[in-house]
Design a protein around this motif. Sequence first.
Motif, PDB file in Angstrom:
ATOM      1  N   SER A   5       0.832  -1.199   0.000  1.00  0.00           N
ATOM      2  CA  SER A   5       0.000   0.000   0.000  1.00  0.00           C
ATOM      3  C   SER A   5       0.868   1.251   0.000  1.00  0.00           C
ATOM      4  CB  SER A   5      -0.920   0.012   1.227  1.00  0.00           C
ATOM      5  OG  SER A   5      -0.140   0.107   2.390  1.00  0.00           O
ATOM      6  N   THR A   6       0.294   2.334  -0.463  1.00  0.00           N
ATOM      7  CA  THR A   6       0.997   3.605  -0.524  1.00  0.00           C
ATOM      8  C   THR A   6       1.044   4.226   0.868  1.00  0.00           C
ATOM      9  OG1 THR A   6       0.236   3.944  -2.769  1.00  0.00           O
ATOM     10  CG2 THR A   6       0.988   5.879  -1.592  1.00  0.00           C
ATOM     11  N   ASP A  10       5.549   7.745   0.044  1.00  0.00           N
ATOM     12  CA  ASP A  10       5.507   7.418  -1.376  1.00  0.00           C
ATOM     13  C   ASP A  10       5.088   8.633  -2.200  1.00  0.00           C
ATOM     14  OD1 ASP A  10       6.156   4.822  -0.775  1.00  0.00           O
ATOM     15  OD2 ASP A  10       4.117   4.061  -0.973  1.00  0.00           O
ATOM     16  N   SER A  12       3.258  10.674  -5.143  1.00  0.00           N
ATOM     17  CA  SER A  12       1.961  10.497  -5.790  1.00  0.00           C
ATOM     18  C   SER A  12       2.171  10.127  -7.258  1.00  0.00           C
ATOM     19  CB  SER A  12       1.157  11.797  -5.709  1.00  0.00           C
ATOM     20  OG  SER A  12       1.721  12.769  -6.568  1.00  0.00           O
ATOM     21  N   PRO A  13       1.166   9.567  -7.899  1.00  0.00           N
ATOM     22  CA  PRO A  13       1.289   9.284  -9.339  1.00  0.00           C
ATOM     23  C   PRO A  13       1.630  10.529 -10.152  1.00  0.00           C
ATOM     24  CG  PRO A  13      -0.595   8.114  -8.432  1.00  0.00           C
ATOM     25  CD  PRO A  13      -0.079   9.033  -7.344  1.00  0.00           C
ATOM     26  N   GLU A  14       1.088  11.678  -9.781  1.00  0.00           N
ATOM     27  CA  GLU A  14       1.388  12.918 -10.506  1.00  0.00           C
ATOM     28  C   GLU A  14       2.847  13.321 -10.308  1.00  0.00           C
ATOM     29  OE1 GLU A  14       1.236  16.288 -12.849  1.00  0.00           O
ATOM     30  OE2 GLU A  14       0.014  14.483 -12.807  1.00  0.00           O
ATOM     31  N   GLU A  15       3.362  13.189  -9.093  1.00  0.00           N
ATOM     32  CA  GLU A  15       4.777  13.506  -8.850  1.00  0.00           C
ATOM     33  C   GLU A  15       5.680  12.582  -9.665  1.00  0.00           C
ATOM     34  OE1 GLU A  15       4.747  15.165  -4.283  1.00  0.00           O
ATOM     35  OE2 GLU A  15       4.535  13.003  -4.615  1.00  0.00           O
ATOM     36  N   LEU A  16       5.327  11.305  -9.727  1.00  0.00           N
ATOM     37  CA  LEU A  16       6.113  10.358 -10.516  1.00  0.00           C
ATOM     38  C   LEU A  16       6.054  10.692 -12.004  1.00  0.00           C
ATOM     39  CD1 LEU A  16       5.147   7.094  -8.646  1.00  0.00           C
ATOM     40  CD2 LEU A  16       7.403   8.182  -8.685  1.00  0.00           C
ATOM     41  N   ARG A  17       4.886  11.105 -12.486  1.00  0.00           N
ATOM     42  CA  ARG A  17       4.744  11.473 -13.888  1.00  0.00           C
ATOM     43  C   ARG A  17       5.602  12.695 -14.210  1.00  0.00           C
ATOM     44  NH1 ARG A  17       3.172  15.000 -16.900  1.00  0.00           N
ATOM     45  NH2 ARG A  17       2.215  16.294 -15.333  1.00  0.00           N
ATOM     46  N   ARG A  18       5.558  13.703 -13.322  1.00  0.00           N
ATOM     47  CA  ARG A  18       6.353  14.917 -13.557  1.00  0.00           C
ATOM     48  C   ARG A  18       7.847  14.613 -13.512  1.00  0.00           C
ATOM     49  NH1 ARG A  18       3.209  17.792  -9.454  1.00  0.00           N
ATOM     50  NH2 ARG A  18       5.204  18.157  -8.486  1.00  0.00           N
TER      51      ARG A  18
END
Length: 115
Positions: A5-6, A10, A12-18
């Motif tokens: 689990s997050t 961890d 966020s998906p948006e931080e990882l995308r950026r």
Amino acid sequence: MASPSTGPEDPSPEELRRAAAVFALLASPVRLHVLWLLARGEHNVTSLAERVGQSLPAVSQHLTKLRLAGLVDARRAGRHTVYLANDPAIGTVVERALGHLAGRRTNSAPGARAR
């Protein structure tokens, strides 16, 4: 065993995308070199082009991409535009990555296993 689990640490998906977008942008050797130079001080496009061995239009295009990504700022200095890295942390990432790779290159014998 850690839970899948997050947790609060961890990204966020948006931080990882950026972050992935920034790393993709830095996959260009010219942009990486330009950012490395700008992390060390301000330059105009002419001096950057000379240092990276590219034409003025090519370096201008790279600077535009770096500016749109928010990695580089520009300011007017008389009749010229001067560029600078706007986040010391990005310069540190570039410097550490290059330093790490240079260390591996100089500390390993031909045919040695990579770590």
